[in-house]
Design a protein around this motif. Structure first.
Motif, short mmCIF file in Angstrom:
data_model
loop_
_atom_site.label_atom_id
_atom_site.label_comp_id
_atom_site.label_asym_id
_atom_site.label_seq_id
_atom_site.Cartn_x
_atom_site.Cartn_y
_atom_site.Cartn_z
N PRO A 6 0.82 -1.22 0.00
CA PRO A 6 0.00 0.00 0.00
C PRO A 6 0.86 1.27 0.00
CG PRO A 6 -0.71 -1.56 1.68
CD PRO A 6 0.59 -2.05 1.19
N ALA A 7 0.33 2.29 -0.61
CA ALA A 7 1.04 3.57 -0.61
C ALA A 7 1.08 4.15 0.79
CB ALA A 7 0.34 4.53 -1.56
N PHE A 8 2.20 4.75 1.14
CA PHE A 8 2.32 5.44 2.43
C PHE A 8 2.99 6.77 2.19
CE2 PHE A 8 5.06 6.43 6.15
CZ PHE A 8 4.04 6.81 6.99
N ASP A 9 2.33 7.83 2.60
CA ASP A 9 2.85 9.18 2.41
C ASP A 9 3.19 9.77 3.77
OD1 ASP A 9 3.44 11.77 1.82
OD2 ASP A 9 1.54 12.23 0.81
N PRO A 10 4.48 9.91 4.11
CA PRO A 10 4.85 10.45 5.43
C PRO A 10 4.38 11.88 5.65
CG PRO A 10 6.77 10.24 4.01
CD PRO A 10 5.65 9.55 3.30
N LYS A 11 4.04 12.59 4.58
CA LYS A 11 3.53 13.94 4.74
C LYS A 11 2.13 13.94 5.36
CE LYS A 11 6.23 15.88 0.93
NZ LYS A 11 6.17 16.55 -0.39
N LYS A 12 1.46 12.79 5.32
CA LYS A 12 0.10 12.68 5.86
C LYS A 12 0.08 12.05 7.25
CE LYS A 12 -2.06 12.46 1.30
NZ LYS A 12 -2.92 11.66 0.39
N ILE A 13 1.24 11.94 7.88
CA ILE A 13 1.30 11.46 9.26
C ILE A 13 0.46 12.40 10.14
CG2 ILE A 13 2.83 11.25 11.27
CD1 ILE A 13 5.00 10.29 9.33
N PRO A 14 -0.36 11.86 11.04
CA PRO A 14 -1.19 12.72 11.88
C PRO A 14 -0.35 13.51 12.89
CG PRO A 14 -1.33 10.45 12.61
CD PRO A 14 -0.57 10.43 11.32
N ASP A 15 -0.98 14.45 13.52
CA ASP A 15 -0.32 15.27 14.53
C ASP A 15 0.20 14.39 15.66
OD1 ASP A 15 0.54 17.58 15.85
OD2 ASP A 15 -1.34 17.74 16.96
N LEU A 16 1.46 14.55 16.01
CA LEU A 16 2.10 13.75 17.06
C LEU A 16 2.29 14.56 18.34
CD1 LEU A 16 4.85 12.01 14.87
CD2 LEU A 16 2.63 11.08 15.56
N ALA A 17 1.48 15.59 18.51
CA ALA A 17 1.63 16.49 19.66
C ALA A 17 1.68 15.73 20.97
CB ALA A 17 0.48 17.49 19.68
N SER A 34 13.97 8.17 9.33
CA SER A 34 12.72 8.02 10.08
C SER A 34 12.47 9.26 10.92
CB SER A 34 12.78 6.79 10.98
OG SER A 34 12.92 5.61 10.23
N LEU A 35 13.53 9.76 11.55
CA LEU A 35 13.41 10.99 12.34
C LEU A 35 12.94 12.15 11.45
CD1 LEU A 35 15.93 12.19 15.02
CD2 LEU A 35 14.94 13.79 13.40
N LEU A 36 13.51 12.24 10.26
CA LEU A 36 13.10 13.32 9.35
C LEU A 36 11.64 13.18 8.91
CD1 LEU A 36 16.19 13.84 7.01
CD2 LEU A 36 15.46 15.26 8.92
N HIS A 37 11.16 11.95 8.78
CA HIS A 37 9.75 11.75 8.43
C HIS A 37 8.82 12.14 9.59
CE1 HIS A 37 10.70 9.98 4.66
NE2 HIS A 37 10.98 8.76 5.08
N GLN A 261 9.28 1.37 8.42
CA GLN A 261 9.33 1.55 9.87
C GLN A 261 8.59 2.81 10.31
OE1 GLN A 261 13.53 1.46 9.01
NE2 GLN A 261 13.92 2.83 10.73
N THR A 262 8.56 3.84 9.45
CA THR A 262 7.80 5.04 9.78
C THR A 262 6.31 4.74 9.73
OG1 THR A 262 9.57 6.37 8.78
CG2 THR A 262 7.48 7.46 9.23
N TRP A 263 5.88 4.00 8.70
CA TRP A 263 4.48 3.56 8.63
C TRP A 263 4.08 2.81 9.90
CZ3 TRP A 263 3.34 -1.76 8.65
CH2 TRP A 263 1.96 -2.05 8.55
N ALA A 264 4.98 1.97 10.40
CA ALA A 264 4.68 1.18 11.59
C ALA A 264 4.48 2.05 12.83
CB ALA A 264 5.79 0.16 11.85
N CYS A 265 5.01 3.25 12.83
CA CYS A 265 4.86 4.16 13.96
C CYS A 265 3.46 4.77 14.03
CB CYS A 265 5.87 5.31 13.87
SG CYS A 265 7.58 4.84 14.11
N VAL A 266 2.76 4.83 12.90
CA VAL A 266 1.53 5.62 12.85
C VAL A 266 0.34 4.92 12.21
CG1 VAL A 266 2.85 7.78 12.81
CG2 VAL A 266 2.20 6.70 10.64
N GLY A 277 -2.45 7.33 10.35
CA GLY A 277 -2.48 8.24 9.22
C GLY A 277 -1.44 7.90 8.18
N GLY A 278 -1.61 8.45 6.98
CA GLY A 278 -0.68 8.23 5.90
C GLY A 278 -0.93 6.96 5.12
N SER A 279 -1.76 6.06 5.68
CA SER A 279 -2.07 4.79 5.03
C SER A 279 -3.32 4.22 5.66
CB SER A 279 -0.90 3.80 5.20
OG SER A 279 -1.26 2.50 4.77
N GLU A 280 -4.12 3.54 4.86
CA GLU A 280 -5.31 2.88 5.39
C GLU A 280 -5.00 1.47 5.88
OE1 GLU A 280 -8.24 4.39 5.84
OE2 GLU A 280 -7.17 6.17 5.14
N LYS A 281 -3.81 0.98 5.57
CA LYS A 281 -3.44 -0.38 5.92
C LYS A 281 -3.23 -0.50 7.42
CE LYS A 281 -2.00 -4.62 5.08
NZ LYS A 281 -2.87 -5.66 4.54
#
Length: 324
Positions: A6-17, A34-37, A261-266, A277-281
């Motif tokens: 599945p496509a994953f767009d790190p720009k669509k990661i939800p707010d991590l406040a 990963s840190l930069l994402h 690994q960034t996808w796995a965070c969110v 966020g960033g993926s429906e998977k």
């Protein structure tokens, strides 16, 4: 490894406040990317674990150029995974400064190194890739658990980097406890590497079983052009002249390699009210994923629940023997 799924767009990661993140080996390669994402999405803190202040300072030049407000967010944490004393000191420093931890990314690792021992007498790849991270996770678990229980919708994750190289582990056993406190020079470097990467998956499986309140997953990043293979190329210069150009053509840039690994965070968590966020998977605790967001069965040993229990108990007992 061909990147798919599945496509994953790190720009669509939800707010991590408010979230506190710790990434081992984040001064370069996949941890750095990963840190930069993650950094642009407003986490409270990201701990960049590195072996020296100089490595942290060098990494921060690129990080602050990409994420201008990172200087107030990214914190240095000295960590040498080949030393249990360093791991304990790093964990204590973190605990002195924080009462929560939302994402622990056990990213750092070594590959295809010559036969050697860690400072505590483990085969160098097993000691670095598994034992160092096992102790770090053990020491941080109470804080991870308290964060997970703080609110009904808490989302706490442990991301363990592994490899499809886990299939290279010793064929007859997967994990050879009688040998890991030697340099295992009678085994090939790739067999030693495979054992350490299998340990990452087995550790993840057992974490998920013992701690269902935390989402724990094992991630294969795919073929990525990092400096992880430097030890192998230094030791096999002629062979590397032939192989390296081919491998480079087959590998992804670190920024792409870090997507799994960034996808796995969110990602949304299966069976939990975690939106992601960033993926429906969806992601499932205890799972092993290949790029990007694709569940994979792994090797026979990777699915051996009894071997996972055996590795956990051996690791705990050996650390206790040394006073950890």
């Amino acid at each position: 490894m061909v990147f798919g799924g599945p496509a994953f767009d790190p720009k669509k990661i939800p707010d991590l406040a408010g979230k506190v993140i710790l990434i081992t080996g984040a001064n370069g390669g996949l941890g750095y990317e990963s840190l930069l994402h993650l950094a642009p999405h407003n986490p409270a803190k990201i701990y960049l674990c590195a072996r020296s202040q100089a490595k942290y300072d060098a990494a921060m030049k690129g990080i602050t150029a990409a994420v201008p407000n990172a200087a107030s967010m990214v914190k240095y944490l000295e960590l040498d995974l080949t030393s249990l004393a360093s791991v304990k000191s790093a964990a204590q420093t973190f605990l002195n400064e924080n009462s929560r931890l939302d994402i622990l990314m056990n990213n750092a690792g070594i590959m295809a190194t010559p036969a050697a021992l860690t400072k505590d007498g483990y085969e160098i790849q097993f000691g670095t890739n598994h034992m160092g991270h096992f102790l770090l996770t053990k020491l941080l678990l109470p804080t991870l658990q308290s964060t997970a229980s703080a609110t009904p919708d808490a989302d706490v994750r442990i991301i363990n980097l592994t490899s499809d190289g886990h299939s290279l582990a010793p064929r007859n056993a997967g994990f050879v406890p009688d040998a890991v406190r030697t340099d295992m020079q009678d085994y090939s470097t790739w067999t030693r590497y495979g054992q350490s990467k299998l340990a990452n998956i087995l550790f993840t499986r057992e974490l998920a079983r013992r701690h269902p309140d935390i989402t724990s997953v094992a991630i294969h990043p795919g073929g990525v052009a990092t400096n992880l293979a430097n030890s192998f190329t230094d030791s096999h210069r002629f062979l590397s002249l032939l192989l390296v150009p081919v491998l480079k053509a087959m590998t992804a840039k670190p920024s792409v390699g870090a997507l799994n690994q960034t996808w796995a965070c969110v990602a949304p968590v299966q069976g939990r009210k975690v939106v992601g966020g960033g993926s429906e998977k969806e992601i499932k605790s205890g799972g092993y994923y290949v790029p990007v967001a694709k569940p994979d069965v792994g090797s026979k040993f990777a699915n051996d629940a009894e071997l996972a229990r055996k590795l956990w108990e051996w690791s705990e007992e050996d650390l206790e023997r040394q006073g950890y």
